[in-house]
Design an enzyme around this catalytic site. Structure first.
Site, PDB file in Angstrom:
ATOM      1  N   ASN A  50       0.916  -1.437   0.079  1.00  0.00           N
ATOM      2  CA  ASN A  50       0.027  -0.252   0.257  1.00  0.00           C
ATOM      3  C   ASN A  50       1.219   1.402   0.215  1.00  0.00           C
ATOM      4  O   ASN A  50       1.832   0.882  -0.803  1.00  0.00           O
ATOM      5  CB  ASN A  50      -0.979   0.101   1.078  1.00  0.00           C
ATOM      6  CG  ASN A  50      -0.547  -0.742   2.441  1.00  0.00           C
ATOM      7  OD1 ASN A  50      -0.268  -1.756   2.269  1.00  0.00           O
ATOM      8  ND2 ASN A  50      -1.121   0.571   3.133  1.00  0.00           N
ATOM      9  N   ASP A  51       0.375   2.018   1.014  1.00  0.00           N
ATOM     10  CA  ASP A  51       1.358   3.692   0.812  1.00  0.00           C
ATOM     11  C   ASP A  51       2.983   3.773   0.395  1.00  0.00           C
ATOM     12  O   ASP A  51       3.584   2.975   0.629  1.00  0.00           O
ATOM     13  CB  ASP A  51       1.561   4.343   1.980  1.00  0.00           C
ATOM     14  CG  ASP A  51      -0.214   3.866   3.048  1.00  0.00           C
ATOM     15  OD1 ASP A  51      -1.442   3.205   2.329  1.00  0.00           O
ATOM     16  OD2 ASP A  51      -0.178   4.759   4.148  1.00  0.00           O
ATOM     17  N   GLN A  67       4.143   0.797   1.827  1.00  0.00           N
ATOM     18  CA  GLN A  67       3.610  -0.964   2.660  1.00  0.00           C
ATOM     19  C   GLN A  67       3.832  -2.166   2.291  1.00  0.00           C
ATOM     20  O   GLN A  67       3.485  -1.777   0.752  1.00  0.00           O
ATOM     21  CB  GLN A  67       2.551  -0.293   3.275  1.00  0.00           C
ATOM     22  CG  GLN A  67       2.553   0.682   4.815  1.00  0.00           C
ATOM     23  CD  GLN A  67       3.251   0.923   5.342  1.00  0.00           C
ATOM     24  OE1 GLN A  67       2.037   0.178   6.153  1.00  0.00           O
ATOM     25  NE2 GLN A  67       4.564   1.120   5.796  1.00  0.00           N
ATOM     26  N   GLU A 228      -4.826  10.437   7.511  1.00  0.00           N
ATOM     27  CA  GLU A 228      -4.164   9.378   7.366  1.00  0.00           C
ATOM     28  C   GLU A 228      -2.870  10.361   6.055  1.00  0.00           C
ATOM     29  O   GLU A 228      -3.759  11.051   5.524  1.00  0.00           O
ATOM     30  CB  GLU A 228      -4.327   8.120   6.892  1.00  0.00           C
ATOM     31  CG  GLU A 228      -5.284   7.252   7.289  1.00  0.00           C
ATOM     32  CD  GLU A 228      -5.565   6.483   7.235  1.00  0.00           C
ATOM     33  OE1 GLU A 228      -5.313   4.859   7.863  1.00  0.00           O
ATOM     34  OE2 GLU A 228      -5.978   5.511   5.776  1.00  0.00           O
TER      35      GLU A 228
HETATM   36  C1  FRU Z   1      -3.076   4.246   4.516  1.00  0.00           C
HETATM   37  C2  FRU Z   1      -2.398   3.063   5.462  1.00  0.00           C
HETATM   38  C3  FRU Z   1      -2.096   4.596   6.918  1.00  0.00           C
HETATM   39  C4  FRU Z   1      -0.863   3.406   7.648  1.00  0.00           C
HETATM   40  C5  FRU Z   1      -0.782   2.032   6.855  1.00  0.00           C
HETATM   41  C6  FRU Z   1      -0.638   0.489   7.562  1.00  0.00           C
HETATM   42  O1  FRU Z   1      -3.542   3.436   3.435  1.00  0.00           O
HETATM   43  O2  FRU Z   1      -3.653   3.129   6.832  1.00  0.00           O
HETATM   44  O3  FRU Z   1      -2.901   5.408   8.164  1.00  0.00           O
HETATM   45  O4  FRU Z   1       0.238   3.962   8.351  1.00  0.00           O
HETATM   46  O5  FRU Z   1      -1.799   2.675   5.343  1.00  0.00           O
HETATM   47  O6  FRU Z   1      -0.867  -0.133   6.442  1.00  0.00           O
END
Ligand code: FRU
Length: 511
Positions: A50-51, A67, A228
């Protein structure tokens, strides 16, 4: 109440945890299917991402972390994956950078950012994520901010918790750090006790000892309970005016008209700020990207002063790539700039023109009402530049059907004359989520009679840049087997295309 445990105590050796993560990614990579695996977007060799995290330029290379769940194609205990590049075009895989190894991170190393200090050290500020009771999510999260450093940009030493969570808030994460006027600053997102989404500002002289400066921003919408991945940076317009851009990925906003159609929505507010003062928003909330799959972008200042941003193409609902050993990709790196009229512009980083390896001028084209023209028989990695003369067109809807397969599936990137918007319509897809999004053509100082689209087609995704970056749209698309055509279409009237150019793009080296 603070837990009676030492948050900095290791529960596994970090090197061992990193090795396990590498094995997890390799095991998934061995079984990976590539029908939708990107040729020129960053993705993990296997597993879920993810991010984007820790965007930085360090010792002559661009670094992008993300991530990563290395053991499956669903979200799970988070690690930091890593790729680097000398030119922002061709990337190489680096070892997994961070794995959960101390108590503070027992449920994951969450998102964060990177800065290079005066000792030529790369510093990662990130969230340690732990279940409150140490076991499961039934008692909520307990999140704190941690520091890790590296002298070579590849191996990281952990220094543990640098910002605790004194109010014991359940959502308290995603530090974004920058240097200004001889001091470090950091913003992070929190959910207040009243369930309001807030951004908190901290400052520090050494990246280790942080002072809480206060709330920089509270989201005005009471439905928004968490912000976030905040980001905060200045941009200077051509007339020399500087504005601060406060970015966040808001959770809880309700869809309204064309706005906020995704589960969570990433955007920004422009305003003024200087250290010691409050942030004064000057305008409304804008989305960074109008597509179905965009979230949690992060930016960095390039050495030449440009502001670059990368987002995560967040899947929603059914994500067929999860059957293929991987899930998730990042957007292209985008340049963010402030136009003279105050609008923010996002365009693909100029370096990406180096991806073009074969260019064909399809030329000016005119289609009569309800005519089609095949522009490409089988497009894998492609960029298309399309300019439409709307004044000379009468179509009520016209544009490109991409990923058009023999079974009738396609994604439509079109101008809709009834709404004056650019649509990215997945109503005809055979796999994955349907639905459409519609981006405005507003805030223009230019001629609305000329519509310019730049469309990036990868194996499993589409990115559209409207009018030189006035709007962007990103979406996954999972075409069925067989050739993937690109067809130009006019509905209910004629279409005058003043120029149409297609480029085959090469791989960025990760596929
Ligand atoms: C955003 C999020 C962040 C967190 C991460 C966890 O997509 O929820 O807030 O740090 O992903 O994977």
């Amino acid at each position: 109440m603070a837990p009676a445990i030492d948050l900095n105590a290791p529960f596994i050796d970090h090197t061992e945890a990193l090795e396990r993560a590498e094995q997890g990614v390799s095991a998934l990579e061995c079984t990976r299917r590539d029908r939708w695996y990107p040729l020129y977007h960053i993705a993990s060799a296997g597993g879920w991402i993810n991010d984007p995290n820790g965007l930085s330029y360090f010792q002559g290379r661009w670094h992008v972390f993300f991530q990563l769940h290395p053991f499956g194609t669903q979200w799970g205990p988070m690690h930091w994956g890593h790729v680097s590049s000398a030119d922002l075009v061709t990337w190489r895989r680096e070892p997994v950078a961070l794995a959960p190894s101390i108590e503070a991170e027992s449920a994951g190393v969450f998102s964060g950012s990177a800065v290079v200090d005066a000792n030529d050290t790369l510093n990662l500020l990130y969230t340690g994520h732990r279940w409150h009771n140490g076991r499961d999510d039934s008692a909520g999260n307990r999140e704190v901010q941690c520091l890790a450093t590296s002298r070579d940009g590849v191996r990281f030493e952990k220094h543990g918790v640098v910002i605790d969570n004194p109010e014991d808030l359940i959502d308290f994460r995603d530090p974004k750090v920058w240097r200004q006027d001889g001091r470090w600053y950091l913003v992070l997102g929190q959910r207040s006790r009243e369930n309001r989404g807030e951004i908190v500002l901290f400052s520090s002289n050494d990246l280790v000892n942080w002072r809480r400066e206060g709330i920089l921003y509270r989201h005005p919408d009471p439905n928004v309970y968490m912000l976030e991945c905040p980001d905060f940076f200045p941009l200077t317009a051509p007339d020399g005016k500087t504005r601060w851009v406060l970015c966040f990925s808001a959770m809880g906003a309700k869809a309204q008209g064309y706005m906020n159609r995704n589960r969570n929505n990433a955007g920004y507010v422009v305003g003024t700020w200087e250290p010691g003062r409050t942030f004064e928003p000057e305008g409304a909330f804008h989305l960074w990207d109008w597509g179905q799959n965009f979230y949690a972008p992060q930016s960095m200042a390039a050495p030449d002063g440009r502001r670059l941003m990368i987002g995560w193409m967040s899947p929603a609902g059914a994500a067929p790539m999860q059957d293929d050993g991987w899930c998730g990709q990042l957007t292209l790196p985008r340049e963010v700039s402030l136009a003279a009229d105050g609008a923010l512009i996002t365009t693909p980083a100029r370096e990406l023109e180096a991806l073009r390896e074969d260019t064909v001028e399809v030329g000016p084209v005119t289609l009569g009402a309800n005519e089609d023209l095949t522009v490409i028989e089988d497009a894998e990695a492609t960029e298309i530049e399309l300019t439409i003369d709307l004044a000379a067109s009468t179509a009520e809807r016209a544009g490109l059907k991409v990923h058009a397969t023999e079974d009738g599936g396609y994604v439509y990137v079109a101008y809709d004359d009834q709404t004056g918007r650019v649509v990215l319509d997945r109503g005809a897809v055979r796999l994955g989520e349907r639905g459409y999004r519609a981006a405005p053509r507003e805030g223009h100082d230019s001629n609305l009679d000329t519509l310019k689209l730049r469309i990036y087609i990868d194996r499993g995704s589409i990115e559209v840049y409207v009018d030189g970056g006035r709007a962007a749209m990103s979406a996954y698309s999972f075409p069925t087997p067989g050739p993937r055509a690109v067809n130009l279409c006019a509905e209910g009237g004629s279409l005058a295309v003043s120029s149409l150019r297609r480029h085959r793009l090469r791989s960025i080296g990760l596929a």
